[in-house]
Scaffold this active site. Structure first.
Site, PDB file in Angstrom:
ATOM      1  N   HIS A  28       0.853  -1.200   0.000  1.00  0.00           N
ATOM      2  CA  HIS A  28       0.000   0.000   0.000  1.00  0.00           C
ATOM      3  C   HIS A  28       0.879   1.235   0.000  1.00  0.00           C
ATOM      4  CE1 HIS A  28       1.233  -0.581   4.161  1.00  0.00           C
ATOM      5  NE2 HIS A  28       1.167   0.742   4.226  1.00  0.00           N
ATOM      6  N   HIS A  50       5.720   6.009  -0.614  1.00  0.00           N
ATOM      7  CA  HIS A  50       6.457   4.787  -0.921  1.00  0.00           C
ATOM      8  C   HIS A  50       5.600   3.554  -0.681  1.00  0.00           C
ATOM      9  CE1 HIS A  50       6.862   5.242   3.449  1.00  0.00           C
ATOM     10  NE2 HIS A  50       6.986   3.912   3.482  1.00  0.00           N
TER      11      HIS A  50
HETATM   12  P1  2AM Z   1       6.259   2.046   6.562  1.00  0.00           P
HETATM   13  O1  2AM Z   1       5.687   1.006   5.661  1.00  0.00           O
HETATM   14  O2  2AM Z   1       7.256   2.926   5.889  1.00  0.00           O
HETATM   15  O3  2AM Z   1       6.784   1.490   7.866  1.00  0.00           O
HETATM   16  C1  2AM Z   1       1.124   1.047   8.594  1.00  0.00           C
HETATM   17  O4  2AM Z   1       1.991   0.806   9.635  1.00  0.00           O
HETATM   18  C2  2AM Z   1       1.679   2.074   7.652  1.00  0.00           C
HETATM   19  O5  2AM Z   1       1.881   3.313   8.320  1.00  0.00           O
HETATM   20  C3  2AM Z   1       3.015   1.714   7.021  1.00  0.00           C
HETATM   21  O6  2AM Z   1       2.981   2.084   5.667  1.00  0.00           O
HETATM   22  C4  2AM Z   1       4.015   2.530   7.761  1.00  0.00           C
HETATM   23  O7  2AM Z   1       5.051   3.000   6.968  1.00  0.00           O
HETATM   24  C5  2AM Z   1       3.220   3.716   8.211  1.00  0.00           C
HETATM   25  N1  2AM Z   1       3.672   4.162   9.519  1.00  0.00           N
HETATM   26  C6  2AM Z   1       3.896   3.411  10.608  1.00  0.00           C
HETATM   27  N2  2AM Z   1       4.248   4.184  11.656  1.00  0.00           N
HETATM   28  C7  2AM Z   1       4.264   5.450  11.205  1.00  0.00           C
HETATM   29  C8  2AM Z   1       4.535   6.712  11.810  1.00  0.00           C
HETATM   30  N3  2AM Z   1       4.868   6.826  13.101  1.00  0.00           N
HETATM   31  N4  2AM Z   1       4.455   7.809  11.025  1.00  0.00           N
HETATM   32  C9  2AM Z   1       4.127   7.717   9.728  1.00  0.00           C
HETATM   33  N5  2AM Z   1       3.846   6.553   9.104  1.00  0.00           N
HETATM   34  C10 2AM Z   1       3.901   5.432   9.830  1.00  0.00           C
END
Ligand code: 2AM
Length: 177
Positions: free
Chosen positions: A37, A120
């Site tokens: 996603h 991303h």
């Molecule tokens: P990531 O894939 O780069 O880890 C669900 O966890 C989604 O939210 C993931 O796409 C994750 O990004 C993102 N995510 C998790 N923790 C986050 C945070 N503290 N701030 C922003 N995005 C976050």
């Protein structure tokens, strides 16, 4: 309430082609293709009242077309790589959509997002992978470039996992136009 975030789903044919990138990197925990996603706004563990408010406000957003262009592979974490991802090319439409969602989150009473928006798709979480090993893997897969897709909706996802990687559940979906 589970952890919530707003994002875009990746169409099956794109997920499938991204999933062929998996492998050849010891220390990588590869995300299941069905969980790919693009996060637009991370909400976190919010209370029911705030979640209801967010859902209500999400129903009011109409944005228009957003084209998602995949721009190559990269690693977050610098000298201590922590995740491997596909870059999504920033565009005015995507930035505006993210800004709309940021305003919405603020209206629902959530704190401002302080991290820079770097669109991303995470492919893998990395543990004990050196920056050299990650760079070698990236150069091996260097030929990867730009598929694109146009999502018709954005999605409120929930995640019950304490460690990222899914499964992510689409709680509600909202048309982009
Ligand atoms: P990531 O894939 O780069 O880890 C669900 O966890 C989604 O939210 C993931 O796409 C994750 O990004 C993102 N995510 C998790 N923790 C986050 C945070 N503290 N701030 C922003 N995005 C976050």
């Amino acid at each position: 309430m589970p952890r919530l975030f707003i994002g875009l789903e990746v169409p099956d044919h794109v997920s499938q082609s991204l999933s062929f990138l998996r492998g050849g990197l010891p220390g990588a925990r590869w995300i299941d293709a069905e969980n790919y996603h693009v996060t637009l706004r991370f909400l976190g563990d919010i209370d029911d009242r705030t979640a209801n408010e967010v859902e209500l406000l999400l129903g009011g957003i109409r944005h228009g077309d957003v084209e998602i262009v995949l721009d190559g592979l990269d690693v977050f974490g610098g000298t201590r790589p922590r995740s491997l991802f596909v870059r999504v090319r920033p565009s005015p439409q995507l930035t505006e959509l993210q800004a709309d969602l940021e305003r919405l989150a603020r209206r629902a009473g959530l704190p401002a997002e302080t991290r820079k928006f770097t669109p991303h798709i995470t492919l893998a979480r990395l543990r004990d992978v050196s920056s050299r090993t990650a760079a070698d893997w990236l150069s091996m897969k260097g030929g990867f470039f730009g598929q694109s897709f146009k999502p018709e909706s954005f999605v409120l996802f929930s995640s019950r996992a304490s460690i990222g990687g899914g499964p992510y559940i689409a709680e509600a979906s909202y048309p982009l136009w």
